[in-house]
Design an enzyme around this catalytic site. Sequence first.
Site, mmCIF file in Angstrom:
data_model
loop_
_atom_site.group_PDB
_atom_site.id
_atom_site.type_symbol
_atom_site.label_atom_id
_atom_site.label_comp_id
_atom_site.label_asym_id
_atom_site.label_seq_id
_atom_site.Cartn_x
_atom_site.Cartn_y
_atom_site.Cartn_z
ATOM 1 N N LYS A 147 -25.705 60.116 8.356
ATOM 2 C CA LYS A 147 -24.911 59.865 6.880
ATOM 3 C C LYS A 147 -23.468 59.850 7.171
ATOM 4 O O LYS A 147 -22.751 60.237 8.096
ATOM 5 C CB LYS A 147 -25.581 61.289 6.091
ATOM 6 C CG LYS A 147 -24.558 62.494 6.650
ATOM 7 C CD LYS A 147 -23.758 63.146 5.721
ATOM 8 C CE LYS A 147 -22.612 63.612 6.278
ATOM 9 N NZ LYS A 147 -21.581 64.247 5.731
ATOM 10 N N HIS A 239 -26.946 67.036 2.589
ATOM 11 C CA HIS A 239 -27.706 68.242 3.087
ATOM 12 C C HIS A 239 -28.135 69.070 2.081
ATOM 13 O O HIS A 239 -29.256 69.789 2.160
ATOM 14 C CB HIS A 239 -26.221 69.143 3.753
ATOM 15 C CG HIS A 239 -25.670 68.364 4.905
ATOM 16 N ND1 HIS A 239 -26.356 67.388 5.736
ATOM 17 C CD2 HIS A 239 -24.373 68.211 5.205
ATOM 18 C CE1 HIS A 239 -25.535 67.106 6.523
ATOM 19 N NE2 HIS A 239 -24.133 67.502 6.133
ATOM 20 N N LYS A 339 -15.173 73.934 0.751
ATOM 21 C CA LYS A 339 -14.343 74.215 1.808
ATOM 22 C C LYS A 339 -13.417 75.144 1.565
ATOM 23 O O LYS A 339 -12.952 75.421 0.396
ATOM 24 C CB LYS A 339 -13.731 72.857 2.257
ATOM 25 C CG LYS A 339 -14.678 71.670 2.548
ATOM 26 C CD LYS A 339 -14.003 71.103 3.733
ATOM 27 C CE LYS A 339 -15.324 69.909 4.328
ATOM 28 N NZ LYS A 339 -16.012 70.378 5.182
ATOM 29 N N LYS A 344 -17.744 81.576 6.493
ATOM 30 C CA LYS A 344 -18.954 80.279 6.686
ATOM 31 C C LYS A 344 -20.198 80.883 6.771
ATOM 32 O O LYS A 344 -20.626 81.812 7.296
ATOM 33 C CB LYS A 344 -18.564 79.567 8.333
ATOM 34 C CG LYS A 344 -19.561 78.962 8.852
ATOM 35 C CD LYS A 344 -19.403 77.607 8.548
ATOM 36 C CE LYS A 344 -20.738 76.588 9.008
ATOM 37 N NZ LYS A 344 -20.613 75.155 8.198
HETATM 38 C C1 BG6 Z 1 -20.961 67.553 7.467
HETATM 39 C C2 BG6 Z 1 -19.821 67.147 6.696
HETATM 40 O O1 BG6 Z 1 -21.851 66.656 7.355
HETATM 41 O O2 BG6 Z 1 -21.397 68.931 7.433
HETATM 42 C C3 BG6 Z 1 -18.457 68.126 7.088
HETATM 43 O O3 BG6 Z 1 -19.250 65.745 6.642
HETATM 44 C C4 BG6 Z 1 -19.040 69.748 6.843
HETATM 45 O O4 BG6 Z 1 -17.629 68.102 6.021
HETATM 46 C C5 BG6 Z 1 -20.545 69.715 7.859
HETATM 47 O O5 BG6 Z 1 -18.146 70.265 7.591
HETATM 48 C C6 BG6 Z 1 -20.986 71.156 7.886
HETATM 49 O O6 BG6 Z 1 -21.948 71.198 8.796
HETATM 50 P P1 BG6 Z 1 -22.481 72.571 9.396
HETATM 51 O O7 BG6 Z 1 -23.616 72.550 10.241
HETATM 52 O O8 BG6 Z 1 -21.174 73.105 10.037
HETATM 53 O O9 BG6 Z 1 -22.842 73.572 8.118
#
Ligand code: BG6
Length: 481
Positions: A147, A239, A339, A344
Amino acid sequence: TQAAPVNLVIFGATGDLAMRKIYPALASLCKNGLLSHDSSILAVGRKDLDTPQYTRLMGEKLGGSIPESCMADLVPRVRYLRLDPDASESGYTLSLALGDLDDGKPRNRLFYLAVPPAAYIPLATMLGEADLGREEEGASVRIVVEKPFGRDLPTAQELDTVLHRYFKERQIFRIDHYMAKETVQNVLLLRFANALFEPIWNRRYIDHIRITAAETLGIGHRAEFYDQAGVLRDMFQNHMMMLLSLCAMEPPSMFEAELVRDERSKVFRALRPLDLERLDEQLILGQYGPGMSDGQSVPGYLQEPGIPPDSTTPTFAWLKVYLDNWRWQGVPFHLCSGKRLEAKHTEITVQFKSVPVSMFRKTQGEIIPPNRLVIGIHPQEVVRLEVQTKGRGSTLCLQGQSMEFSYGAGAGPGRLNDYAKVLLDCITGDQTLFWRQDAVELCWGFLTPILDRCDCPDSELTLHTYPAGGPGPKAAQRAGS
Ligand code: BG6
């Protein structure tokens, strides 16, 4: 079991994706004995390197992250090919290199486009024009794209038209790295391998479902890409929608790629179009301002290098969606991602309805907290069922308890890293975990009306500024609670 030998061609072989994700995934496959000894890797890049220089670069970039024994297994399989895809003879050069690797007998081939999205169409065209999309008897040819699949419906269709000019749908693997996460895959097993959840997995018992993907990171060095994309294209179109479909889909009659993908597409087909007259009840957008992250002061989005000072690109979104089908009528799904938030945190929470009446004296009139099933994806890989029990002691009082299964704690030595599972599926040809074009288009179709508004400078959409390192826009906290 070990997959059949494959010649893996990695375009963008000196780039970030190859070094951060693809090689560690290959190492994980080697370590678990899942990559056949006859498999080779053709690393393709624009940089003027030879194979020893390239493998040295691999050593520097991967140093420490891959055990030495795995590097020793991987490195002898790698050949580097310098290629300028714009040059007219590039297809021919690649064919020759692949012919050398085949060593007289056609091998399975996997083309991995680990390149910026703008290069997908030129590379697919180059492969097709050199007749490299054609499968020979007994040898598969597959192509992997990451993607974003386009930046809107027309560009997604344009990409697909080019891919389909040279490849059949069963040869195309559209990766969404969220599907590489074991706890994400576990949603389906939890739902469909237990008799316990399915009878109550519907509008009668579920109050709402919340899907959260909160990040502490800002946009890093991706200003140019991110300012064009924003959170809706970057996280929702792929996602978040994928997680929604796993929570909401019907059980397929068998766990087979097309049947699973059919059910996922049906979810997207049931998405209720957003009511543009009352959009503020369903959508809250935000953009981070300056603040603190991990104890350090960080700039706001508008102060990030490369971002125009008047940018209205959202870095946060809360979106409430409904599915118009029997199972989910009236149940809101809250999707939230942003963001520079305080932690997280990636999680799915299924909140069940409250008990109809409280018969416990102490809690009479009080609301008994509803049961919740929490599927933690990051940082904790857990499944947690929150229930009410009797607290210890002579008085009858309620106490919330959690029944918890921790995925991390149960990890065995054979556990593959995130990308390894999807890479293995590409090699074996199992498309279950990958996006199918109809689903991609349905999601673009659903999001287009709001993307159009976001992209329009005179749009009346409110963009809430939130301090970096905090919980996000207040409006979203109110709406989501
Ligand atoms: C990516 C996005 O697809 O997924 C990013 O482009 C994002 O911006 C990332 O930070 C998040 O992935 P994960 O696995 O860290 O949750």
